[in-house]
Write a protein that holds these residues in place. Structure first.
Motif: not given
Length: 293
Positions: A160-168, A191-199, A201-203, A218-221
């Motif tokens: 998830a960290a790698k994908v998040a860095a790619l997205i950023s 997908c579910w891990r990235l949905a919880r990422d506050p940095a 999610a706005p994107r 997910f309902i807590e994400s």
């Protein structure tokens, strides 16, 4: 004269500022070939649909070689001119990925995350899965967007960290571009891990779960709080992730947040890989673009 024009100009500016900008919509590409077959049933004002899927028609008649080579009319390989095989350096390690379309200043970004046993090549194969990956490549490339298909070797925090860095990396070049995550099978864990990422999610412009898993948390994400649109597409005969669990998850979302932008597409008689083959990319992304905040 200038004094007379000033009130008029101020009025025009006020009108323009008050008028909402039209949402981006993807132009058609082979829509007649990729539109859903007959709808057998609808519920929840169309949010839940049962689609008539038939292996004889949707695989054997669509493919020249079943599951290996779609017929030529379903694809346009000109898009390969905009395809690159790249490597991104991230804090979690290097990440090989294909990029198709506009890498700088894309209007929209779509990322496919494969499941267990897959690789970055799966998401850019023009001829498997009925040509549906070729379609999303063309939809992105022809609409000023960017499509990414990375290697996934870890479905936990490191992956998830790698994908998040790619997205950023790519989203930083176009901060206003919505990012859509399409997760096949085990890719849903990311997908579910990235949905919880506050940095991140706005994107997010939307999440597409294609024959994938559910996430009761997910309902807590952060993505749920922001009402990020969600598509759940599933085959009724999926033996990897039972459809009954996904349908229960869909109902739980509606109970937790009535009116939440979620759709469920059930492919009747479809199996685990059916949603990757059959999901209508353009219809789904245009719906998400129209309802995103």
């Amino acid at each position: 004269m200038r004094r007379r024009l000033l009130p008029t100009l101020l009025c025009l500016v006020s009108i323009l500022l008050a008028t909402p900008v039209a949402a981006l919509q993807l132009a058609p590409f082979k829509d007649r070939l990729f539109t859903y077959p007959q709808t057998l049933e609808t519920r929840d004002n169309g949010a839940y649909r049962v689609i008539d899927y038939r292996e004889l028609r949707d695989i054997n008649q669509r493919d020249a070689v079943p599951e290996r080579q779609v017929r030529g009319r379903y694809v346009s390989t000109d898009i390969r001119r905009l395809q690159q095989d790249l490597a991104a350096d991230t804090k979690a390690g290097p990440l090989r990925h294909f990029a198709v379309g506009r890498p700088a200043h894309p209007r929209i970004i779509t990322i496919y995350l494969h499941g267990q046993g897959g690789n970055r090549h799966q998401g850019v194969n023009d001829f498997t899965f009925g040509g549906n990956f070729n379609r999303i490549k063309n939809l992105m490339g022809r609409n000023g967007g960017l499509y990414l298909s990375p290697d996934v070797s870890d479905f936990g925090d490191k992956g998830a960290a790698k994908v998040a860095a790619l997205i950023s990396h790519y989203a930083a070049r176009s901060p206003e571009a919505p990012v859509f995550l399409a997760c096949g099978s085990m890719g849903g864990a990311l997908c579910w891990r990235l949905a919880r990422d506050p940095a991140l999610a706005p994107r997010l412009g939307g999440l597409l779960l294609l024959g994938s898993m559910w996430d009761d948390d997910f309902i807590e994400s952060e993505a749920f709080r922001r009402r990020v649109p969600l598509l759940i597409a599933h085959g009724s005969r999926d033996t990897v992730f039972p459809i009954e669990r996904q349908e229960a998850f869909y109902r739980a979302i509606g109970a937790a947040a009535p009116g939440y932008p979620v759709r469920f597409v059930r492919f009747e008689t479809g199996t685990h890989g059916t949603p990757i083959r059959m999901t209508d990319w353009r219809e789904t992304l245009n719906w998400m673009l129209s309802v995103r905040r």
